[in-house]
Design an enzyme around this catalytic site. Structure first.
Site, mmCIF file in Angstrom:
data_model
loop_
_atom_site.group_PDB
_atom_site.id
_atom_site.type_symbol
_atom_site.label_atom_id
_atom_site.label_comp_id
_atom_site.label_asym_id
_atom_site.label_seq_id
_atom_site.Cartn_x
_atom_site.Cartn_y
_atom_site.Cartn_z
ATOM 1 C CD GLN A 21 2.057 4.730 34.220
ATOM 2 O OE1 GLN A 21 1.571 3.632 34.405
ATOM 3 N NE2 GLN A 21 2.474 5.503 35.221
ATOM 4 C CG ASP A 69 19.974 11.013 26.159
ATOM 5 O OD1 ASP A 69 19.819 9.844 25.734
ATOM 6 O OD2 ASP A 69 20.133 11.282 27.374
ATOM 7 C CB ALA A 93 13.408 9.586 35.260
ATOM 8 C CB THR A 136 9.344 10.173 43.147
ATOM 9 O OG1 THR A 136 8.949 8.933 43.759
ATOM 10 C CG2 THR A 136 10.820 10.365 43.452
ATOM 11 C CD GLU A 138 10.257 4.778 46.087
ATOM 12 O OE1 GLU A 138 11.245 4.488 46.789
ATOM 13 O OE2 GLU A 138 9.221 4.108 46.064
ATOM 14 C CE1 TYR A 160 13.158 7.436 39.842
ATOM 15 C CE2 TYR A 160 12.171 6.969 41.975
ATOM 16 C CZ TYR A 160 12.070 7.488 40.703
ATOM 17 O OH TYR A 160 10.886 8.067 40.282
ATOM 18 C CE LYS A 164 12.402 11.007 39.199
ATOM 19 N NZ LYS A 164 11.816 11.835 38.129
HETATM 20 P P1 NDP Z 1 8.654 5.555 32.554
HETATM 21 O O1 NDP Z 1 9.793 4.712 33.013
HETATM 22 O O2 NDP Z 1 7.457 4.867 31.961
HETATM 23 O O3 NDP Z 1 9.183 6.607 31.468
HETATM 24 C C1 NDP Z 1 10.452 7.170 31.558
HETATM 25 C C2 NDP Z 1 10.730 7.938 30.274
HETATM 26 O O4 NDP Z 1 12.042 8.521 30.358
HETATM 27 C C3 NDP Z 1 10.721 7.087 28.992
HETATM 28 O O5 NDP Z 1 10.085 7.808 27.965
HETATM 29 C C4 NDP Z 1 12.199 6.940 28.688
HETATM 30 O O6 NDP Z 1 12.471 6.727 27.320
HETATM 31 C C5 NDP Z 1 12.701 8.311 29.122
HETATM 32 N N1 NDP Z 1 14.150 8.344 29.278
HETATM 33 C C6 NDP Z 1 14.941 7.450 29.919
HETATM 34 N N2 NDP Z 1 16.233 7.828 29.823
HETATM 35 C C7 NDP Z 1 16.262 8.983 29.095
HETATM 36 C C8 NDP Z 1 17.287 9.838 28.648
HETATM 37 N N3 NDP Z 1 18.573 9.595 28.927
HETATM 38 N N4 NDP Z 1 16.954 10.930 27.933
HETATM 39 C C9 NDP Z 1 15.655 11.185 27.637
HETATM 40 N N5 NDP Z 1 14.634 10.407 28.022
HETATM 41 C C10 NDP Z 1 14.928 9.315 28.750
HETATM 42 O O7 NDP Z 1 8.223 6.470 33.792
HETATM 43 P P2 NDP Z 1 6.775 7.026 34.197
HETATM 44 O O8 NDP Z 1 6.084 7.515 32.986
HETATM 45 O O9 NDP Z 1 6.108 6.043 35.090
HETATM 46 O O10 NDP Z 1 7.168 8.253 35.135
HETATM 47 C C11 NDP Z 1 7.350 9.555 34.608
HETATM 48 C C12 NDP Z 1 8.231 10.350 35.542
HETATM 49 O O11 NDP Z 1 7.613 10.457 36.818
HETATM 50 C C13 NDP Z 1 9.604 9.726 35.806
HETATM 51 O O12 NDP Z 1 10.530 10.773 35.966
HETATM 52 C C14 NDP Z 1 9.412 8.988 37.121
HETATM 53 O O13 NDP Z 1 10.633 8.819 37.792
HETATM 54 C C15 NDP Z 1 8.463 9.937 37.828
HETATM 55 N N6 NDP Z 1 7.595 9.341 38.814
HETATM 56 C C16 NDP Z 1 6.827 8.259 38.484
HETATM 57 C C17 NDP Z 1 5.981 7.696 39.407
HETATM 58 C C18 NDP Z 1 5.107 6.537 39.056
HETATM 59 O O14 NDP Z 1 4.556 5.929 39.980
HETATM 60 N N7 NDP Z 1 4.920 6.218 37.780
HETATM 61 C C19 NDP Z 1 5.891 8.233 40.779
HETATM 62 C C20 NDP Z 1 6.657 9.456 40.971
HETATM 63 C C21 NDP Z 1 7.489 9.966 40.030
HETATM 64 P P3 NDP Z 1 12.717 5.191 26.808
HETATM 65 O O15 NDP Z 1 11.436 4.468 27.104
HETATM 66 O O16 NDP Z 1 13.059 5.341 25.387
HETATM 67 O O17 NDP Z 1 13.841 4.670 27.654
HETATM 68 P P1 GDP Z 2 8.499 1.742 43.726
HETATM 69 O O1 GDP Z 2 7.641 2.132 44.877
HETATM 70 O O2 GDP Z 2 8.807 2.878 42.797
HETATM 71 O O3 GDP Z 2 9.719 0.975 44.097
HETATM 72 O O4 GDP Z 2 7.547 0.799 42.816
HETATM 73 P P2 GDP Z 2 7.564 -0.774 42.537
HETATM 74 O O5 GDP Z 2 6.286 -1.087 41.870
HETATM 75 O O6 GDP Z 2 8.808 -1.183 41.828
HETATM 76 O O7 GDP Z 2 7.612 -1.439 44.003
HETATM 77 C C1 GDP Z 2 6.596 -1.177 44.944
HETATM 78 C C2 GDP Z 2 6.816 -2.083 46.162
HETATM 79 O O8 GDP Z 2 6.557 -3.440 45.809
HETATM 80 C C3 GDP Z 2 8.248 -2.041 46.728
HETATM 81 O O9 GDP Z 2 8.174 -1.984 48.125
HETATM 82 C C4 GDP Z 2 8.821 -3.384 46.301
HETATM 83 O O10 GDP Z 2 9.829 -3.907 47.173
HETATM 84 C C5 GDP Z 2 7.562 -4.253 46.365
HETATM 85 N N1 GDP Z 2 7.692 -5.489 45.582
HETATM 86 C C6 GDP Z 2 7.465 -6.740 46.033
HETATM 87 N N2 GDP Z 2 7.720 -7.626 45.075
HETATM 88 C C7 GDP Z 2 8.110 -6.941 43.987
HETATM 89 C C8 GDP Z 2 8.510 -7.345 42.666
HETATM 90 O O11 GDP Z 2 8.560 -8.501 42.324
HETATM 91 N N3 GDP Z 2 8.829 -6.327 41.792
HETATM 92 C C9 GDP Z 2 8.767 -5.006 42.154
HETATM 93 N N4 GDP Z 2 9.053 -4.080 41.245
HETATM 94 N N5 GDP Z 2 8.422 -4.618 43.408
HETATM 95 C C10 GDP Z 2 8.091 -5.571 44.302
#
Ligand code: NDP
Ligand code: GDP
Length: 335
Positions: A21, A69, A93, A136, A138, A160, A164
């Site tokens: 994303q 990777d 990640a 994050t 988290e 996770y 992080k």
């Molecule tokens: P996504 O899960 O959408 O994207 C994760 C990316 O990491 C994908 O492109 C995935 O590739 C890649 N990836 C997974 N495993 C590997 C690997 N072994 N080597 C190389 N690349 C890999 O995450 P977001 O875009 O939502 O988040 C981006 C970053 O920000 C992440 O590190 C996440 O933990 C962190 N973050 C996100 C938050 C959020 O709310 N979105 C909040 C705080 C932090 P593929 O799809 O091919 O598996």
């Molecule tokens: P997170 O904050 O990175 O864990 O993001 P998520 O979107 O996975 O979860 C946000 C919150 O929603 C957490 O407190 C979850 O326990 C709560 N939650 C409740 N129901 C669900 C569900 O069906 N799926 C997920 N992913 N989270 C849920």
């Protein structure tokens, strides 16, 4: 405060997680600013599907995708040697909290050690490159202060979050040990139509859209009393770039300063399709977590004062945008 219109002189950026994303939105932002964008693409058995987000934004052909990777240090070294990036964004990640109890070791290797592999590759090959680590909220887990800022102590509650926190601490350590320009963005939850379906916002917007289209009756969720500080990914990737334009590297909380229950977020989605969430939500213990993060609420004061960053998109606008995108996908038979 930085000038948001600054245009780099033909800068090159390397993004891990470019197919995710944030990677997709960040790539689009940097392309707009004139960067050459190199993206890490781990090998997957369904090659073209992993490009769905870049395709959605219409930028796949404008990015150089390179095999590699995060757990393969040699691949990272080779890429830095070949492309000599000015900025490196480590967004790759295993990013889903729920899966991290099932795959704690993989999460540790990719999400934790993977970040250190990137730091080591930079230290060896391109020590002047600026580095961004995707930290994050988290990491705050069992919150130690009602509003979490850069000075709030961490208390991770999942494999996770533990991984992080290791990556975050190593980013700070490399900055202090080797004078590298290394920043950590402590980002609170951020979402968009490109969010993975396993996360609760997208699960809800997709579910509301399916129920509205008559494809399903109910939506099974876990702890809907949990509260999150939700922002929009497009706003948050702008903050990542801004951090790397500062004179000195530093860490910043990126958040909206508003927290909302999962229950109220659901109602925003169901309201948009003229339905009542209570009529359709079924609580299913399968989605409860072994250890829950009950509430997160960020204090973005430092980012506002020092970066000049502010979010532009509200939770309501975002959820409505996500429901609309899901309605389009469902009508087109896409995921
Ligand atoms: P996504 O899960 O959408 O994207 C994760 C990316 O990491 C994908 O492109 C995935 O590739 C890649 N990836 C997974 N495993 C590997 C690997 N072994 N080597 C190389 N690349 C890999 O995450 P977001 O875009 O939502 O988040 C981006 C970053 O920000 C992440 O590190 C996440 O933990 C962190 N973050 C996100 C938050 C959020 O709310 N979105 C909040 C705080 C932090 P593929 O799809 O091919 O598996
Ligand atoms: P997170 O904050 O990175 O864990 O993001 P998520 O979107 O996975 O979860 C946000 C919150 O929603 C957490 O407190 C979850 O326990 C709560 N939650 C409740 N129901 C669900 C569900 O069906 N799926 C997920 N992913 N989270 C849920």
């Amino acid at each position: 405060m930085i000038n948001q219109d600054t245009s780099p002189q033909m800068s090159t950026a390397f993004i891990t997680g470019v197919t995710g994303q944030d990677g997709a939105y960040l790539a689009a932002l940097l392309l707009d600013k004139g960067y050459t964008v190199i993206g890490l693409k781990p090998r997957r058995s369904i090659g073209s599907d992993s490009l769905a987000r870049l395709d959605w934004l219409g930028i796949t052909d404008r990015i150089t995708l390179v095999d590699g990777d995060l757990i393969d240090l040699a691949s990272l070294i080779r890429i830095l040697q070949d492309y000599q990036p000015d900025e490196v964004y480590n967004l790759g990640a295993q990013s889903y909290v729920g899966s991290s109890w099932q795959q704690p070791l993989l999460t540790g290797q990719v999400t934790g050690i993977g970040a250190v592999n990137v730091l080591e590759a930079i230290r060896l090959v391109r020590p002047d490159a600026r580095f961004y680590q995707a930290s994050t909220s988290e990491m705050y887990g069992m919150i130690q202060e009602p509003e979490q800022s850069e000075t709030t102590p961490f208390y991770p509650r999942s494999p996770y979050a533990c991984a992080k926190l290791y990556a975050h601490s190593m980013t700070v350590n490399y900055r202090e040990s080797f004078e590298m320009y290394a920043c950590s963005g402590i980002l609170f939850n951020h979402e968009s139509p490109l969010r993975g379906l396993e996360f609760v916002t997208r699960k809800v917007t997709d579910g509301a859209a399916r129920i509205a289209e008559g494809l399903q009756k109910n939506l099974r969720l876990g702890n809907i009393d949990a509260k999150r500080d939700w922002g929009h990914a497009e706003d948050y990737v702008r903050a990542m770039w801004m951090m790397l334009q500062m004179e000195q590297p530093d860490d910043f909380v990126i958040a909206t300063g508003v927290t909302t229950t999962v229950r109220d977020m659901c109602q925003l989605a169901f309201d948009h399709v003229g339905l009542n969430a209570d009529d359709h939500i079924v609580i299913d213990p399968e989605f409860f977590r072994p250890a829950e993060v009950e509430v997160l609420l960020g204090n973005p004061g430092k980012a506002r004062d020092e970066l000049g960053w502010e979010p532009k998109i509200s939770l309501k606008q975002m959820i409505e945008q996500m429901v609309d995108a899901d309605l389009v996908r469902i009508r087109q038979g896409r995921e």
